[in-house]
Design a protein around this motif. Structure first.
Motif, PDB file in Angstrom:
ATOM      1  N   ASP A 121       0.952  -1.081  -0.030  1.00 50.55           N
ATOM      2  CA  ASP A 121      -0.055   0.185   0.014  1.00 50.55           C
ATOM      3  C   ASP A 121       0.937   1.385   0.006  1.00 50.55           C
ATOM      4  OD1 ASP A 121      -2.349  -1.578   0.316  1.00 50.55           O
ATOM      5  OD2 ASP A 121      -2.016  -1.743   2.464  1.00 50.55           O
ATOM      6  N   VAL A 123       0.536   5.514   0.480  1.00 53.07           N
ATOM      7  CA  VAL A 123      -0.462   6.623   0.798  1.00 53.07           C
ATOM      8  C   VAL A 123      -0.282   7.861  -0.069  1.00 53.07           C
ATOM      9  CG1 VAL A 123      -0.813   8.867   2.442  1.00 53.07           C
ATOM     10  CG2 VAL A 123      -0.037   6.335   3.468  1.00 53.07           C
ATOM     11  N   GLY A 126       2.039  10.874  -0.562  1.00 47.03           N
ATOM     12  CA  GLY A 126       2.913  10.858   0.474  1.00 47.03           C
ATOM     13  C   GLY A 126       4.401  10.876  -0.042  1.00 47.03           C
ATOM     14  N   GLN A 129       5.229   7.813  -2.655  1.00 46.59           N
ATOM     15  CA  GLN A 129       4.643   7.991  -3.863  1.00 46.59           C
ATOM     16  C   GLN A 129       5.303   9.116  -4.564  1.00 46.59           C
ATOM     17  OE1 GLN A 129       0.706  10.106  -4.672  1.00 46.59           O
ATOM     18  NE2 GLN A 129      -0.067   8.126  -5.348  1.00 46.59           N
ATOM     19  N   GLY A 201       5.099   6.646   4.373  1.00 43.30           N
ATOM     20  CA  GLY A 201       3.575   6.405   3.740  1.00 43.30           C
ATOM     21  C   GLY A 201       3.303   5.276   2.846  1.00 43.30           C
TER      22      GLY A 201
END
Length: 282
Positions: A121, A123, A126, A129, A201
């Motif tokens: 996962d 965020v 974040g 990313q 994140g």
């Protein structure tokens, strides 16, 4: 309380298998020669069906230390199926240790399936990313150190808030469209219980089947459930009174007491988890 416990025991209470994880050297658990992968079967002859029951039984033993119960006999089964016996010494625990997780001091840690350093996962917007990390990326190295588990990555990130961390990434399936990348991230600085740590994140890709195998449901027939509900109600009452006595004597922090607002908050949280969790809390 007896009726509620009876209903729960008949219906079935979800729990985690009482299987040991890492055993730190020098802890009472290590001294008792307990090892990672063992499944605890009983304490002082009483069956231990779940990790939650293990915690409860040892809490009961710690609270009753003044009554001379400083050691507990443990029957367990090794990862290979061998029957094992241990004697766990609780002498080193004090009443004040009950303010925190006394399992850490004993060296008892729940077994957790290995989580590989693969991103699951991310965020939105974040650090991860923005740096270009993607779901499915395998983090092979962080600041030159080999990453074998997700916790290895977490430890590096947490230890470098606001500092540059160099990541070696494997993207794609090995032998096909795999590509090696070098990505730099600067973990966000966050305050966690008064300590400054780093976050990017990103969460791990979890093997759902391995984790589901750790869950069990503890249930009994109507008559056995009645006996268990009587035992649970009695033990809860005794431990509560003993803890209150230790608070009055100043042996345990008064922070263990909760008011109506906290109780209402916890009731709401448990209700969101389902009927079983809510009734257990009541």
């Amino acid at each position: 309380a007896i009726v509620l416990y009876w209903g729960l025991f008949v219906h079935g209470i979800p729990g985690l298998k009482p299987m040991l994880g890492d055993v730190p050297q020098g802890t009472p658990t290590a001294i008792a020669q307990m090892q990672s992968g063992e499944t605890i079967l009983s304490i002082n002859g009483e069956a231990i069906p779940s990790w939650q029951e293990l915690h409860w039984r040892l809490l009961d033993s710690v609270v009753r230390q003044g009554d001379g119960q400083r050691k507990v006999s443990i029957e367990a089964r090794s990862a290979s199926g061998e029957s094992l016996s241990h004697v766990l010494d609780l002498t080193g625990l004090e009443a004040k240790d009950l303010d925190g997780d006394f399992f850490d001091k004993l060296g008892l840690h729940l077994y957790q399936p290995t989580v590989l350093p693969v991103i699951g996962d991310i965020v939105a917007d974040g650090v991860a990313q923005r740096a270009g990390l993607q779901t499915g990326d395998t983090i092979s190295r962080a600041n030159g150190a080999e990453m074998k588990r997700w916790m290895d990555v977490v430890e590096v990130i947490r230890a470098h808030p606001g500092q540059t961390v160099e990541l070696d990434i494997q993207r794609g399936q090995v032998g096909r469209s795999a590509s090696a990348l070098h990505i730099t991230v600067v973990p966000q600085t966050v305050d966690e219980s008064g300590k400054t740590v780093g976050r990017i994140g990103a969460g791990p890709k979890v093997d759902e089947a391995a984790w589901q195998a750790m869950f069990i449901e503890v249930s009994y027939g109507p008559l056995e459930a009645l006996m268990q509900s009587l035992r649970k109600t009695w033990e809860t009452s005794v431990i509560s009174l003993k803890m209150m006595g230790k608070m009055v004597m100043g042996e345990v922090s008064m922070k263990n007491l909760s008011g109506p607002i906290t109780i209402a908050d916890y009731a709401g949280q448990s209700a969101k988890m389902g009927v079983v969790a809510y009734l257990s809390f009541l």
